[in-house]
Design an enzyme around this catalytic site. Structure first.
Site, PDB file in Angstrom:
ATOM      1  N   SER A 289      62.203  67.495  51.670  1.00 21.30           N
ATOM      2  CA  SER A 289      61.838  66.346  52.496  1.00 21.30           C
ATOM      3  C   SER A 289      63.001  66.035  53.434  1.00 21.30           C
ATOM      4  CB  SER A 289      61.468  65.149  51.612  1.00 21.30           C
ATOM      5  OG  SER A 289      60.900  64.108  52.379  1.00 21.30           O
ATOM      6  N   ASP A 359      37.673  76.699  54.275  1.00 19.78           N
ATOM      7  CA  ASP A 359      38.102  77.256  52.992  1.00 19.78           C
ATOM      8  C   ASP A 359      37.532  78.665  52.821  1.00 19.78           C
ATOM      9  OD1 ASP A 359      39.054  77.698  50.446  1.00 19.78           O
ATOM     10  OD2 ASP A 359      37.673  76.317  49.457  1.00 19.78           O
ATOM     11  N   ASP A 363      39.275  82.248  54.000  1.00 14.83           N
ATOM     12  CA  ASP A 363      40.067  83.020  53.032  1.00 14.83           C
ATOM     13  C   ASP A 363      39.230  83.724  51.968  1.00 14.83           C
ATOM     14  OD1 ASP A 363      39.446  81.063  51.054  1.00 14.83           O
ATOM     15  OD2 ASP A 363      41.254  79.921  51.494  1.00 14.83           O
ATOM     16  N   ASP A 367      37.669  77.581  46.595  1.00 15.12           N
ATOM     17  CA  ASP A 367      38.442  76.968  45.515  1.00 15.12           C
ATOM     18  C   ASP A 367      39.072  75.640  45.921  1.00 15.12           C
ATOM     19  OD1 ASP A 367      40.277  77.923  47.309  1.00 15.12           O
ATOM     20  OD2 ASP A 367      41.394  79.158  45.886  1.00 15.12           O
ATOM     21  N   ILE A 369      41.129  75.244  48.279  1.00 19.51           N
ATOM     22  CA  ILE A 369      42.461  75.514  48.823  1.00 19.51           C
ATOM     23  C   ILE A 369      42.313  76.338  50.099  1.00 19.51           C
ATOM     24  CG2 ILE A 369      44.701  76.595  48.411  1.00 19.51           C
ATOM     25  CD1 ILE A 369      44.107  76.298  45.388  1.00 19.51           C
ATOM     26  N   ASP A 503      50.622  69.140  52.497  1.00 18.71           N
ATOM     27  CA  ASP A 503      51.612  68.062  52.548  1.00 18.71           C
ATOM     28  C   ASP A 503      51.007  66.851  53.257  1.00 18.71           C
ATOM     29  OD1 ASP A 503      53.836  66.382  53.116  1.00 18.71           O
ATOM     30  OD2 ASP A 503      55.180  68.111  53.107  1.00 18.71           O
ATOM     31  N   HIS A 543      53.616  67.284  48.933  1.00 19.15           N
ATOM     32  CA  HIS A 543      54.953  67.120  49.496  1.00 19.15           C
ATOM     33  C   HIS A 543      56.023  67.419  48.446  1.00 19.15           C
ATOM     34  CE1 HIS A 543      57.924  65.800  52.324  1.00 19.15           C
ATOM     35  NE2 HIS A 543      58.363  64.849  51.526  1.00 19.15           N
TER      36      HIS A 543
END
Length: 644
Positions: A289, A359, A363, A367, A369, A503, A543
């Site tokens: 950070s 998603d 890719d 999932d 992600i 993040d 983050h």
């Protein structure tokens, strides 16, 4: 001769150099030498992977006979007797020619170690000198594993914890200017072969005036001698990320920006060398950070400070990051009374549509992600309610808010200031990030940092953006965005960057932008950058820590149980020339290592994209590979995103 002075005399001597003083800073410094209450414990075991690496390394070995000889030599050479006093007092060191000392009442019972060159705290304090620095040794104590830290009054507004190894804790006060000073802690592992021969510097999170005690506990348990500091100011609220002491004291801003860190590193190395009779074999820094920004700034400004640097989720390009963070409140509104505002349930609708578009279609795995959010060209139009529709959709104004949130920030001339929020991060950002109301650090920065106590975050505009840019030099080049790392490269140093692609607080695309700028300004392709800089994009990570993806890779105490470890990676690269091509992350069931592994992923270094094979268990890291992004250097108005 050793001179003892009162606390009041100490503060007076520190803050009246050159006939100048600052009452606020003096009060802050005074707080660093007060006794304090203990804090809650943080207990955790060290990483077995790192322990194995360290135990097999011969570079840091210190023989008992050598240490004993050094100890005898140093102790016998002391010509000034150790001062004793029953009163609470502190010995001042105004120059390198006067050895700092402390009363024995401030020192815990000393223990000897074959790995140390001095027999105890008294001998260490008597032997210490600090060339070219004005340093006062505030205290020294030997503490045992499991001991809860007691914190001085200022840092008591920080997270403490319990140490996980026997160590010697030395606290210092370093004068950094006529109106500022830095509180520093140096932790020195004690006991037979406890020290691994290496040094680790830690960071400050946000605008915080706290040593990163959690990182100090973690890395000292791995055998590192560790330095932490308060960035030149103390928190004024418990666990606050505040900057109230920036008000009307730009010297404190400069300290927090870079000066306190460098001063702590220089002094810390001196303590280590004196304590062990030799300098650390290798010097490292771990930051995330704002600490990631501080780490990059160290590479930019002080390339000789560290052999290896880990910079995570960096807030570099700091001024524009703060512009961008504050702009989100202006874009989204304060609450439901504003027609452009989105509730959490509304953001769920947005998030579901983001996943539907970016998603599995991008890719190959559904999932939740997004493996590479930088190629997500999200179309928010589909969110708008059709005629007569009221559920599962947004109003026209709310859809406009979404478009704005996923837009880059430009100045009035159309120059890019900061990238967009990464698609996929929006839902968590609505509860724990930039989409969750007024950001306190933004208010503190534009208020106290610019001496404007009447700052209203709802009116943030290009006026403040320009002012921040104009004052960057005044604030110690806090932008930390210098992309010329040629001195760092020439010195043979190594830098690992990482950033979670979910993040919610810092745009993940900002770190990728910095990498691209380094490539452009140093005229290097990725193979040239690979020699000293490697950047890892961590899909599904929030983050610095946590997330729905494979986020644990040893970057902090919460992530120490993962299969991979970034600290081991930087050590292997620096010491053995073995650079990491991937960063192996682990996701435990319910983030609990005792419940087993849910998934793992070999996160590829940029400009390679982590790519699913198309078959097999997607939670198995071996079913993913790294594919080079052919157009990774391209940027411009029509690219998504525009990063250059």
């Amino acid at each position: 001769m050793v001179h003892f002075i009162s606390i009041g005399q100490l503060i007076n001597s520190i803050f009246h150099i050159s006939g100048k003083g600052n009452a606020g800073s003096a009060a802050a410094a005074a707080s660093t030498v007060q006794a304090a209450a203990s804090s809650s414990a943080i207990a955790s075991s060290s990483s077995s992977a790192i322990a194995s690496f360290i135990s097999t390394s011969t570079a840091s070995a210190i023989s008992t006979s050598t240490a004993s000889a050094i100890s005898t030599s140093i102790v016998s050479s002391l010509s000034t007797p150790i001062a004793t006093s029953s009163s609470v007092s502190i010995a001042a060191s105004s120059s390198a020619s006067v050895a700092p000392a402390t009363s024995t009442s401030a020192v815990a019972a000393n223990s000897t170690s074959a790995a140390q060159a001095v027999s105890g705290c008294d001998a260490l304090i008597q032997a210490l000198t600090f060339p070219d620095q004005q340093v006062t040794v505030v205290s020294c104590e030997d503490i045992t594993s499991g001991t809860a830290l007691t914190l001085p009054t200022g840092p008591s507004n920080c997270n403490g914890g319990s140490v996980q190894t026997d160590l010697r804790r030395v606290t210092l006060n370093i004068v950094t200017s006529y109106a500022s000073s830095n509180y520093v802690e140096v932790w020195l592992p004690t006991g037979q072969d406890a020290w691994n021969g290496r040094f680790m510097a830690t960071d400050n999170k946000g605008l915080s005036g706290c040593p990163s005690y959690d990182d100090m506990i973690y890395t000292s348990s791995l055998g590192f001698s560790v330095v932490g500091d308060n960035g030149g100011h103390n928190n004024t609220e418990y666990l606050g990320m505040d900057a109230q002491q920036f008000l009307n004291n730009n010297e404190v801003v400069i300290d927090w920006s870079y000066r306190a860190r460098h001063a702590a590193v220089v002094a810390g190395k001196q303590v280590i060398k004196t304590n062990y009779g030799q300098a650390a074999s290798y010097n490292y820094m771990l930051g995330c950070s704002n600490g990631g920004r501080q780490a990059l700034q160290s590479a930019q400004m002080f390339p000789d400070d560290f052999d290896g640097i880990i910079s995570g989720s960096s807030t570099n390009d700091f001024n524009h990051h703060m512009d961008w963070s504050g702009r989100m409140y202006v874009l989204t509104g304060a609450d439901s009374s504003d027609s452009k505002f989105l509730s959490y349930d509304d953001w769920v609708i947005v998030h579901d549509e983001v996943l539907a578009q970016c998603d599995e279609p991008l890719d190959g795995v559904a999932d939740g992600i997004i493996e590479d959010s930088t190629i997500c060209d999200f179309n928010a139009t589909k969110l708008t309610c059709a005629d007569g529709q009221t559920d599962g959709c947004l109003t026209y104004e709310q859809t406009s808010t979404v478009w704005n949130v996923f837009s880059q920030l430009y100045d009035q001339d159309g120059n890019l200031l900061y990238p967009r929020l990464a698609p996929g991060a929006e839902l968590y950002a609505s509860t724990n990030g930039v989409l969750h109301g007024v950001q306190g650090h933004v208010t503190d920065w534009f208020g106290d940092g610019f001496n404007n106590t009447s700052f209203d975050p709802s009116t943030l505009s290009q006026t403040e953006y320009t002012l921040a840019d104009d004052d960057d030099e005044l604030h110690g080049k806090v932008s930390s965005f210098n992309s010329d790392l040629s001195a760092f490269q020439a010195a043979g140093k190594k830098l690992i960057m990482y950033h979670g692609l979910m993040d919610p607080a810092v745009s993940a695309e900002a770190s990728q932008r910095y990498y691209l700028n380094v490539a452009r300004d140093m005229d290097l392709d990725h193979t040239g950058l690979d020699e000293f800089l490697r950047f890892f994009r961590i899909s599904g990570m929030y983050h610095c820590t946590g997330g729905i993806g494979a986020w644990a890779f040893g970057q902090n105490i919460n992530a120490q149980n993962g299969t991979g470890n970034v600290i081991t990676d930087i050590m292997n690269w620096v010491e053995n020339g073995e650079a990491p091509d991937t960063m192996t992350g682990t996701k435990f069931v319910n983030d609990d290592p005792t419940q087993g592994v849910q998934m793992e992923r070999h996160h590829c270094r940029f400009p390679y994209r982590t790519t699913y094979s198309g078959s097999g268990d997607s939670t198995d890291a071996d079913n993913w590979s790294c594919e080079l992004i052919n157009d990774w250097q391209e940027c411009g108005v029509y690219n998504v995103p525009r990063l250059c």
